[in-house]
Design a protein around this motif. Structure first.
Motif, PDB file in Angstrom:
ATOM      1  N   ARG A  48       4.788   5.455  -9.776  1.00  0.00           N
ATOM      2  CA  ARG A  48       3.945   6.056  -8.760  1.00  0.00           C
ATOM      3  C   ARG A  48       2.654   5.269  -8.584  1.00  0.00           C
ATOM      4  O   ARG A  48       2.041   4.831  -9.552  1.00  0.00           O
ATOM      5  N   HIS A  49       2.238   5.095  -7.346  1.00  0.00           N
ATOM      6  CA  HIS A  49       1.000   4.400  -7.015  1.00  0.00           C
ATOM      7  C   HIS A  49      -0.131   5.434  -6.990  1.00  0.00           C
ATOM      8  O   HIS A  49      -0.256   6.211  -6.042  1.00  0.00           O
ATOM      9  N   GLU A  50      -0.932   5.461  -8.049  1.00  0.00           N
ATOM     10  CA  GLU A  50      -1.960   6.494  -8.180  1.00  0.00           C
ATOM     11  C   GLU A  50      -3.046   6.388  -7.112  1.00  0.00           C
ATOM     12  O   GLU A  50      -3.709   7.373  -6.796  1.00  0.00           O
ATOM     13  N   SER A  51      -3.226   5.198  -6.535  1.00  0.00           N
ATOM     14  CA  SER A  51      -4.272   5.017  -5.519  1.00  0.00           C
ATOM     15  C   SER A  51      -3.715   5.046  -4.101  1.00  0.00           C
ATOM     16  O   SER A  51      -4.369   4.579  -3.162  1.00  0.00           O
ATOM     17  N   TYR A  52      -2.510   5.599  -3.954  1.00  0.00           N
ATOM     18  CA  TYR A  52      -1.899   5.682  -2.622  1.00  0.00           C
ATOM     19  C   TYR A  52      -2.821   6.443  -1.675  1.00  0.00           C
ATOM     20  O   TYR A  52      -3.421   7.447  -2.047  1.00  0.00           O
ATOM     21  N   TRP A  53      -2.903   5.996  -0.428  1.00  0.00           N
ATOM     22  CA  TRP A  53      -3.931   6.451   0.491  1.00  0.00           C
ATOM     23  C   TRP A  53      -3.686   7.827   1.110  1.00  0.00           C
ATOM     24  O   TRP A  53      -4.571   8.416   1.730  1.00  0.00           O
ATOM     25  N   THR A 103       0.828  -1.204   0.000  1.00  0.00           N
ATOM     26  CA  THR A 103       0.000   0.000   0.000  1.00  0.00           C
ATOM     27  C   THR A 103       0.862   1.253   0.000  1.00  0.00           C
ATOM     28  O   THR A 103       0.426   2.319   0.431  1.00  0.00           O
ATOM     29  N   LYS A 162       4.675   1.563  -6.870  1.00  0.00           N
ATOM     30  CA  LYS A 162       4.393   0.186  -7.258  1.00  0.00           C
ATOM     31  C   LYS A 162       5.638  -0.421  -7.884  1.00  0.00           C
ATOM     32  O   LYS A 162       6.313   0.210  -8.700  1.00  0.00           O
TER      33      LYS A 162
END
Length: 411
Positions: free
Chosen positions: A101-106, A83, A87
């Motif tokens: 880059r993790h676009e859905s990072y919280w 999470t 990625k």
């Protein structure tokens, strides 16, 4: 040990064994989708600190079940998911690791789209890549070259670092099983010269295995000042003949606690020659070095430790407990029941004043027994191009790229 993923990666967990975590956790019970109860077999005031370290990450059960059903359990180490702000994309051994880059990072994440770790063990090559602009950030710049990086386009950052370099004696191998021999050899080493020559003054002489920034550090006077005359006298009294031969193993890699173990060993070799000891320096390729070290083939070894968390226990049980002898992280192979008892008393209470007194007693016992000679607590450095923004230097290791971005100068 009967868990389906226990043996993935070899099934060997030296830190867990050395700190007793493998004997501490009785059960983990789900309370609700966001809460678990961890039931311990006995009180341990260091447990929360250990639980907050980077190795205590939570892995996806759904992913683990999927890999297990496809008979691909080993991929949990090679193709990780999580999470975090990036990625995983690809890994090529000894060359690179690629992320995006993790676009859905919280939470707030980086502004950069891609992150590449270019695996470069050689410090000179890392410096060259930074200066030429081939890379943007490097860890562990050569302390001897910090002044040369004093230029407009490069920024050097520093951090007080909870680490220690030390010289460990293999106490299961004669004559290093004799505390008097270990004490004598400790008096022979000019550590002030090591601070000047190896760290260029960017380190503090270690009075204990605990750094002075620890709340449990002792203000006791440093015992083993450089005293070759005393070292010679004690060696003869211990029955060590002039010309005695021994080995110093020097780690072949650069670490924040020791930028150049080979050169440090050479200085120590010269010091030992002054007291009639013939020291041979040994170094192997890193994997071979670790394997042979774990088999206790060494007389002595120059190595060190970088703390995982702020709890003082992190400097004691992983390095010097009897359990750490069995797990292989106690490089001195020193098992002292009285010392172990002090450590377990310290983690059995939440009273920090009482814990501090116990750790002071532990440090006094270490100075008497001298299974290792603490050498230095080093500053940690990082160099980066001046347009790099948001790259943090956490106190307990690693580099945080969570808020990484670039601010290129106007053309």
């Amino acid at each position: 040990s009967d868990a389906p993923y226990h043996s993935v990666g070899g099934g060997f967990y030296p830190f867990f064994a050395a700190t007793g975590l493998d004997q501490l956790i009785s059960q983990v019970q789900k309370v609700d989708p966001y809460t678990v109860d961890i039931i311990l077999t006995h009180p341990d005031s260091s447990f929360l600190a250990n639980l907050a370290t980077d190795f205590a990450i939570i892995l996806s059960k759904e992913y683990a079940d999927q890999l297990a059903s496809n008979r691909q359990r080993e991929l949990i180490d090679k193709r990780p998911i999580g999470t975090g702000p990036f990625k995983f994309v690809a890994f090529k051994k000894d060359y690179y690791i690629r992320y995006q880059r993790h676009e859905s990072y919280w939470r707030q994440g980086p502004s950069i789209e891609r992150l590449v770790f270019s695996i470069t063990p050689n410090a000179n090559k890392r410096m060259l890549k930074l200066v030429t602009g081939e890379c943007d950030v490097i860890p562990y710049p050569l302390v001897s070259e910090l002044k040369s990086l004093n230029r407009k386009e490069i920024e050097v950052r520093s951090e007080v670092s909870p680490n220690v370099s030390f010289w460990a004696f293999n106490t299961q191998r004669p004559p290093f099983d004799d505390p008097k021999v270990r004490q004598a050899l400790s008096y022979a080493i000019n550590r002030e010269a090591i601070i000047d020559t190896i760290y260029y003054g960017n380190a503090e002489l270690a009075e204990s295995i605990l750094p002075p920034t620890s709340w449990a550090s002792s203000d006791a006077e440093l015992k083993y000042h450089y005293n070759p005359e005393k070292a010679r006298k004690m060696l003869r009294e211990a029955g060590i003949p002039r010309g005695f031969k021994m080995d110093i193993w020097a780690i072949p890699v650069q670490r924040v606690y020791n930028p150049n173990a080979r050169r440090m060993a050479e200085l120590m070799q010269s010091d030992l020659a002054e007291v009639g000891v013939d020291a041979r320096i040994i170094s192997y390729e890193w994997n071979t070095f670790r394997r042979r070290l774990s088999r206790s083939e060494h007389d002595t070894v120059l190595i060190g430790w970088y703390a995982d968390n702020a709890d003082p226990d992190n400097f004691f049980r992983p390095l010097l407990s009897c359990a750490a002898v069995a797990s292989g992280s106690n490089r001195a192979n020193w098992c002292h029941n009285g010392f172990d008892q002090i450590l377990y008393q310290a983690i059995s209470t939440t009273d920090n004043a009482q814990r501090k007194q116990l750790y002071h007693s532990a440090q006094q016992l270490l100075m008497q027994q001298q299974p290792l000679l603490p050498i230095a607590h080093s500053m940690r450095y990082q160099a980066q191009r001046e347009y790099v923004k948001g790259v943090e230097l956490p106190p307990y290791g690693g580099i945080s790229f969570r808020l990484a971005g670039k601010e290129l100068p106007a053309q």
